[in-house]
Design a protein around this motif. Structure first.
Motif, PDB file in Angstrom:
ATOM      1  N   ASN A   1       0.792  -1.231   0.000  1.00 48.90           N
ATOM      2  CA  ASN A   1       0.000   0.000   0.000  1.00 48.90           C
ATOM      3  C   ASN A   1       0.824   1.280   0.000  1.00 48.90           C
ATOM      4  OD1 ASN A   1      -2.617  -1.072  -0.047  1.00 48.90           O
ATOM      5  ND2 ASN A   1      -2.611  -1.453   2.153  1.00 48.90           N
ATOM      6  N   ASP A   2       2.060   1.238   0.485  1.00 49.17           N
ATOM      7  CA  ASP A   2       2.798   2.478   0.682  1.00 49.17           C
ATOM      8  C   ASP A   2       4.228   2.349   0.196  1.00 49.17           C
ATOM      9  OD1 ASP A   2       4.560   1.849   3.362  1.00 49.17           O
ATOM     10  OD2 ASP A   2       2.594   0.857   3.419  1.00 49.17           O
ATOM     11  N   GLU A   3       4.839   3.507  -0.064  1.00 50.69           N
ATOM     12  CA  GLU A   3       6.183   3.547  -0.623  1.00 50.69           C
ATOM     13  C   GLU A   3       7.231   3.041   0.364  1.00 50.69           C
ATOM     14  OE1 GLU A   3       9.226   6.774  -2.726  1.00 50.69           O
ATOM     15  OE2 GLU A   3       7.180   7.353  -2.158  1.00 50.69           O
ATOM     16  N   ALA A   4       7.036   3.313   1.657  1.00 54.51           N
ATOM     17  CA  ALA A   4       8.011   2.873   2.654  1.00 54.51           C
ATOM     18  C   ALA A   4       8.099   1.348   2.693  1.00 54.51           C
ATOM     19  CB  ALA A   4       7.643   3.421   4.032  1.00 54.51           C
ATOM     20  N   SER A   5       6.955   0.686   2.619  1.00 51.49           N
ATOM     21  CA  SER A   5       6.958  -0.779   2.616  1.00 51.49           C
ATOM     22  C   SER A   5       7.577  -1.322   1.336  1.00 51.49           C
ATOM     23  CB  SER A   5       5.529  -1.309   2.762  1.00 51.49           C
ATOM     24  OG  SER A   5       4.972  -0.932   4.004  1.00 51.49           O
ATOM     25  N   GLU A   6       7.298  -0.669   0.211  1.00 49.32           N
ATOM     26  CA  GLU A   6       7.913  -1.092  -1.043  1.00 49.32           C
ATOM     27  C   GLU A   6       9.434  -1.004  -0.969  1.00 49.32           C
ATOM     28  OE1 GLU A   6       6.373   1.194  -4.219  1.00 49.32           O
ATOM     29  OE2 GLU A   6       4.416   0.208  -4.252  1.00 49.32           O
ATOM     30  N   THR A   7       9.936   0.078  -0.389  1.00 47.22           N
ATOM     31  CA  THR A   7      11.384   0.249  -0.284  1.00 47.22           C
ATOM     32  C   THR A   7      12.005  -0.824   0.598  1.00 47.22           C
ATOM     33  OG1 THR A   7      11.149   2.638  -0.582  1.00 47.22           O
ATOM     34  CG2 THR A   7      13.201   1.843   0.395  1.00 47.22           C
ATOM     35  N   ALA A   8      11.356  -1.115   1.732  1.00 46.22           N
ATOM     36  CA  ALA A   8      11.884  -2.137   2.642  1.00 46.22           C
ATOM     37  C   ALA A   8      11.890  -3.508   1.984  1.00 46.22           C
ATOM     38  CB  ALA A   8      11.044  -2.167   3.924  1.00 46.22           C
TER      39      ALA A   8
ATOM     40  N   LEU B   1       6.934  -5.599  -7.886  1.00 48.04           N
ATOM     41  CA  LEU B   1       6.270  -4.769  -6.896  1.00 48.04           C
ATOM     42  C   LEU B   1       5.112  -4.024  -7.541  1.00 48.04           C
ATOM     43  CD1 LEU B   1       9.298  -3.230  -4.967  1.00 48.04           C
ATOM     44  CD2 LEU B   1       7.697  -4.942  -4.125  1.00 48.04           C
ATOM     45  N   ARG B   2       3.939  -4.073  -6.875  1.00 47.71           N
ATOM     46  CA  ARG B   2       2.772  -3.359  -7.381  1.00 47.71           C
ATOM     47  C   ARG B   2       2.146  -2.566  -6.241  1.00 47.71           C
ATOM     48  NH1 ARG B   2      -0.521  -7.436 -11.466  1.00 47.71           N
ATOM     49  NH2 ARG B   2       1.256  -8.019 -12.773  1.00 47.71           N
ATOM     50  N   ARG B   3       1.686  -1.381  -6.563  1.00 51.90           N
ATOM     51  CA  ARG B   3       1.051  -0.538  -5.565  1.00 51.90           C
ATOM     52  C   ARG B   3      -0.404  -0.999  -5.375  1.00 51.90           C
ATOM     53  NH1 ARG B   3       2.164   4.471  -3.420  1.00 51.90           N
ATOM     54  NH2 ARG B   3       4.312   3.712  -3.656  1.00 51.90           N
ATOM     55  N   GLY B   4      -0.792  -1.137  -4.111  1.00 53.28           N
ATOM     56  CA  GLY B   4      -2.129  -1.606  -3.777  1.00 53.28           C
ATOM     57  C   GLY B   4      -2.034  -2.828  -2.893  1.00 53.28           C
ATOM     58  N   GLY B   5      -3.016  -3.001  -2.018  1.00 54.10           N
ATOM     59  CA  GLY B   5      -2.991  -4.097  -1.080  1.00 54.10           C
ATOM     60  C   GLY B   5      -3.732  -5.327  -1.585  1.00 54.10           C
ATOM     61  N   ILE B   6      -4.368  -6.027  -0.663  1.00 44.25           N
ATOM     62  CA  ILE B   6      -4.985  -7.306  -0.990  1.00 44.25           C
ATOM     63  C   ILE B   6      -6.140  -7.151  -1.969  1.00 44.25           C
ATOM     64  CG2 ILE B   6      -6.540  -7.245   1.013  1.00 44.25           C
ATOM     65  CD1 ILE B   6      -6.081 -10.297   1.237  1.00 44.25           C
ATOM     66  N   ARG B   7      -6.858  -6.039  -1.927  1.00 46.18           N
ATOM     67  CA  ARG B   7      -7.943  -5.827  -2.880  1.00 46.18           C
ATOM     68  C   ARG B   7      -7.410  -5.751  -4.307  1.00 46.18           C
ATOM     69  NH1 ARG B   7     -12.156  -7.608  -0.138  1.00 46.18           N
ATOM     70  NH2 ARG B   7     -12.566  -6.435   1.777  1.00 46.18           N
ATOM     71  N   ALA B   8      -6.286  -5.066  -4.476  1.00 50.02           N
ATOM     72  CA  ALA B   8      -5.672  -4.992  -5.802  1.00 50.02           C
ATOM     73  C   ALA B   8      -5.184  -6.363  -6.252  1.00 50.02           C
ATOM     74  CB  ALA B   8      -4.515  -3.994  -5.777  1.00 50.02           C
TER      75      ALA B   8
ATOM     76  N   VAL C   1       5.083 -17.278  -5.170  1.00 50.99           N
ATOM     77  CA  VAL C   1       5.056 -16.617  -3.866  1.00 50.99           C
ATOM     78  C   VAL C   1       4.322 -15.295  -4.021  1.00 50.99           C
ATOM     79  CG1 VAL C   1       6.405 -15.657  -1.963  1.00 50.99           C
ATOM     80  CG2 VAL C   1       7.244 -17.676  -3.174  1.00 50.99           C
ATOM     81  N   LEU C   2       3.362 -15.049  -3.125  1.00 51.13           N
ATOM     82  CA  LEU C   2       2.554 -13.831  -3.189  1.00 51.13           C
ATOM     83  C   LEU C   2       2.651 -13.110  -1.851  1.00 51.13           C
ATOM     84  CD1 LEU C   2       0.406 -12.049  -4.617  1.00 51.13           C
ATOM     85  CD2 LEU C   2      -1.324 -13.581  -3.666  1.00 51.13           C
ATOM     86  N   LEU C   3       3.067 -11.844  -1.897  1.00 50.58           N
ATOM     87  CA  LEU C   3       3.146 -10.996  -0.712  1.00 50.58           C
ATOM     88  C   LEU C   3       2.045  -9.948  -0.802  1.00 50.58           C
ATOM     89  CD1 LEU C   3       4.492  -9.868   1.845  1.00 50.58           C
ATOM     90  CD2 LEU C   3       6.128  -8.681   0.368  1.00 50.58           C
ATOM     91  N   VAL C   4       1.163  -9.907   0.213  1.00 51.74           N
ATOM     92  CA  VAL C   4       0.031  -8.990   0.167  1.00 51.74           C
ATOM     93  C   VAL C   4      -0.009  -8.137   1.421  1.00 51.74           C
ATOM     94  CG1 VAL C   4      -1.404 -10.382  -1.360  1.00 51.74           C
ATOM     95  CG2 VAL C   4      -1.511 -10.768   1.096  1.00 51.74           C
TER      96      VAL C   4
ATOM     97  N   GLN D   1       2.407 -19.845  -2.160  1.00 52.05           N
ATOM     98  CA  GLN D   1       2.863 -19.502  -0.817  1.00 52.05           C
ATOM     99  C   GLN D   1       2.522 -18.028  -0.573  1.00 52.05           C
ATOM    100  OE1 GLN D   1       4.707 -21.443   1.697  1.00 52.05           O
ATOM    101  NE2 GLN D   1       3.656 -22.968   0.469  1.00 52.05           N
ATOM    102  N   VAL D   2       1.684 -17.752   0.434  1.00 54.46           N
ATOM    103  CA  VAL D   2       1.219 -16.394   0.705  1.00 54.46           C
ATOM    104  C   VAL D   2       1.930 -15.837   1.923  1.00 54.46           C
ATOM    105  CG1 VAL D   2      -0.771 -14.939   1.215  1.00 54.46           C
ATOM    106  CG2 VAL D   2      -1.038 -16.929  -0.284  1.00 54.46           C
ATOM    107  N   LEU D   3       2.548 -14.686   1.757  1.00 55.38           N
ATOM    108  CA  LEU D   3       3.143 -13.903   2.835  1.00 55.38           C
ATOM    109  C   LEU D   3       2.300 -12.651   3.018  1.00 55.38           C
ATOM    110  CD1 LEU D   3       6.860 -14.089   1.598  1.00 55.38           C
ATOM    111  CD2 LEU D   3       5.712 -15.660   3.161  1.00 55.38           C
ATOM    112  N   ALA D   4       2.185 -12.165   4.242  1.00 55.67           N
ATOM    113  CA  ALA D   4       1.326 -11.014   4.503  1.00 55.67           C
ATOM    114  C   ALA D   4       2.027  -9.996   5.375  1.00 55.67           C
ATOM    115  CB  ALA D   4       0.021 -11.465   5.170  1.00 55.67           C
ATOM    116  N   VAL D   5       1.687  -8.736   5.154  1.00 58.68           N
ATOM    117  CA  VAL D   5       2.134  -7.653   6.024  1.00 58.68           C
ATOM    118  C   VAL D   5       0.898  -6.853   6.423  1.00 58.68           C
ATOM    119  CG1 VAL D   5       4.405  -7.519   4.939  1.00 58.68           C
ATOM    120  CG2 VAL D   5       2.557  -6.042   4.118  1.00 58.68           C
ATOM    121  N   GLY D   6       0.953  -6.239   7.596  1.00 59.60           N
ATOM    122  CA  GLY D   6      -0.185  -5.464   8.072  1.00 59.60           C
ATOM    123  C   GLY D   6       0.197  -4.586   9.245  1.00 59.60           C
ATOM    124  N   GLU D   7      -0.807  -3.978   9.853  1.00 58.29           N
ATOM    125  CA  GLU D   7      -0.568  -3.043  10.946  1.00 58.29           C
ATOM    126  C   GLU D   7      -0.837  -3.655  12.317  1.00 58.29           C
ATOM    127  OE1 GLU D   7      -3.277  -0.033   9.746  1.00 58.29           O
ATOM    128  OE2 GLU D   7      -1.811   1.026   8.494  1.00 58.29           O
ATOM    129  N   THR D   8      -1.414  -4.849  12.363  1.00 52.80           N
ATOM    130  CA  THR D   8      -1.755  -5.489  13.636  1.00 52.80           C
ATOM    131  C   THR D   8      -0.561  -6.252  14.183  1.00 52.80           C
ATOM    132  OG1 THR D   8      -4.052  -5.731  12.907  1.00 52.80           O
ATOM    133  CG2 THR D   8      -3.342  -7.085  14.769  1.00 52.80           C
TER     134      THR D   8
END
Length: 416
Positions: free
Chosen positions: A33-40, A54-61, A74-77, A101-108
């Motif tokens: 969703n954000d540029e900082a996460s893309e950079t990391a 790398l694509r901009r947008g989260g799980i909905r995209a 491998v899919l990172l969402v 193989q699904v990897l996920a990132v989030g705020e929780t």
């Protein structure tokens, strides 16, 4: 009078835009969703893989994109900002192949949330924000390294097997299997395999206007010869999300499928497809019984006649032995001239059929003879088949082809 003859061919216009099975399958795609996460992610995984997209947008995209595109290995969402993460992951699972193989990132940052994702929903790993180059490399890096080496972990998800068979010959079980598979692929956007186990005289290929390839008989008889490229060689694309696996063995041949071969073929299909619809001959041999035991749902097709009622009762008893699957009864050709009324059929069965398909004496024979999908030729068939599609996949099929997203497809468990 003009007579149109269907000429079998390797691929029809239905296969335009078909997805590659494995050869051109992306390695790793990240939706963030954000540029900082893309950079990391970019910096943390730069040394792990050269094929990171790398694509901009989260799980909905991701859901929207993967309804049309091949599933990566491998899919990172990014699941941040999503009110119902579990529901979103279920929708994502509906459009991805089970072996991803699904990897996920989030705020929780809650440990309970982490366990729910990784233990209950089959997510390989979860990392909460803010992401750093070190955390991404340490947590996600090993998955990409195994994928690059060709040794990615096997997903704990597996496709669901649906066995379709007639109570007796001539009931139209193949017609139901073919069009069920087509509608499943169309309304769910999931990946569907149609497996025709009538090795001699099967008609699924003719109905779809394609010629079955070689390899199915060998795979069923000699499972040791089945390698990782089996699906590429043997499956035929029929549209973007449907593949046909069938055979055209000569009538004088004597195929001898083995239980080991059947289990091997089924395991390969369940790794790559959300649903495996099987056109099953009756009565089944030992190998076919192994598949029947693995079926999540068993669909018995009967015609509107006395013999079908008798054989349906016997078939349902046989199907229920040794397992507790869902058994669905489909009455085909209801209302055909000279046949039993539906009320008499209900009395004979002791209950109403679960699904009723009306007699369509013009549309279905014409579509079969021309090698066209009957589902696309007959609106009446589409409407009648919709409840069966919904029951099989938990998706609401609409006459216009649109559907709500699938549910209950992301989770542990096998095909049974």
């Amino acid at each position: 009078m003009r007579v149109e003859v269907m000429v079998p061919r390797e691929a029809t216009d239905l296969s335009r835009g078909a997805e590659p099975m494995t050869g051109d399958r992306p390695g790793v795609i990240a939706f963030l969703n954000d540029e900082a996460s893309e950079t990391a992610v970019r910096n943390g995984l730069a040394e792990r893989t050269a094929g990171l997209l790398l694509r901009r947008g989260g799980i909905r995209a991701a859901i929207k994109a993967l309804e049309r595109e091949p599933t990566p290995r491998v899919l990172l969402v990014d699941v941040s900002g999503v009110p119902d993460v579990v529901a979103a992951l279920e929708q994502l699972a509906a459009v991805c192949t089970p072996d991803v193989q699904v990897l996920a990132v989030g705020e929780t940052a809650d440990i309970g949330f982490y366990r729910q994702l990784t233990r209950e929903l089959g997510i390989a790993e979860y990392l909460y924000k803010p992401l750093t180059r070190d955390s991404v490399a340490r947590i996600f890096g090993p998955y990409l390294a195994r994928q690059a080496a060709g040794g990615a972990e096997v997903s704990n998800r597996s496709g669901r097997v649906v066995a379709v068979y007639g109570a007796r010959g001539g009931c139209g079980a193949t017609t139901i299997a073919v069009n069920l598979a087509l509608q499943l692929a169309e309304v769910s956007h999931g990946h569907v395999a149609l497996l025709d186990l009538h090795l001699r005289g099967g008609t699924t290929g003719m109905m779809l206007g394609v010629r079955p390839g070689a390899g199915l008989r060998v795979a069923l008889e000699e499972p040791d010869r089945v390698d990782a490229l089996f699906l590429d060689r043997a499956c035929i694309p029929v549209g973007g999300r449907l593949r046909l696996l069938a055979a055209e063995e000569p009538l004088e041949s004597l195929p001898r499928p083995t239980e080991e071969g059947m289990k091997r073929v089924l395991a390969l299909l369940c790794q790559r497809f959300n649903h495996v619809v099987v056109d099953l001959p009756m009565p089944p041999g030992p190998a076919e019984r192994a598949l029947l035991a693995a079926a999540r749902q068993r669909i018995v097709v009967l015609g509107p006649d006395v013999a079908s009622i008798r054989d349906t009762i016997a078939a349902r008893k046989f199907a229920a032995i040794g397992a507790a699957p869902s058994i669905i009864t489909v009455l085909n050709r209801a209302g055909a001239p000279g046949t039993l009324k539906t009320k008499l059929i209900e009395e004979g069965l002791g209950e109403a059929p679960d699904v009723i398909i009306p007699d369509l004496p013009k549309e279905l024979p014409r579509a079969a003879n021309l090698g066209r999908a009957a589902l696309h030729e007959s609106a009446a068939l589409r409407r009648a088949l919709a409840p069966l599609t919904q029951e099989v996949s938990a998706v609401r099929a609409q006459p216009g082809g649109r559907a709500s997203l699938l549910a209950r497809l992301l989770g542990r468990g096998g095909a049974a």
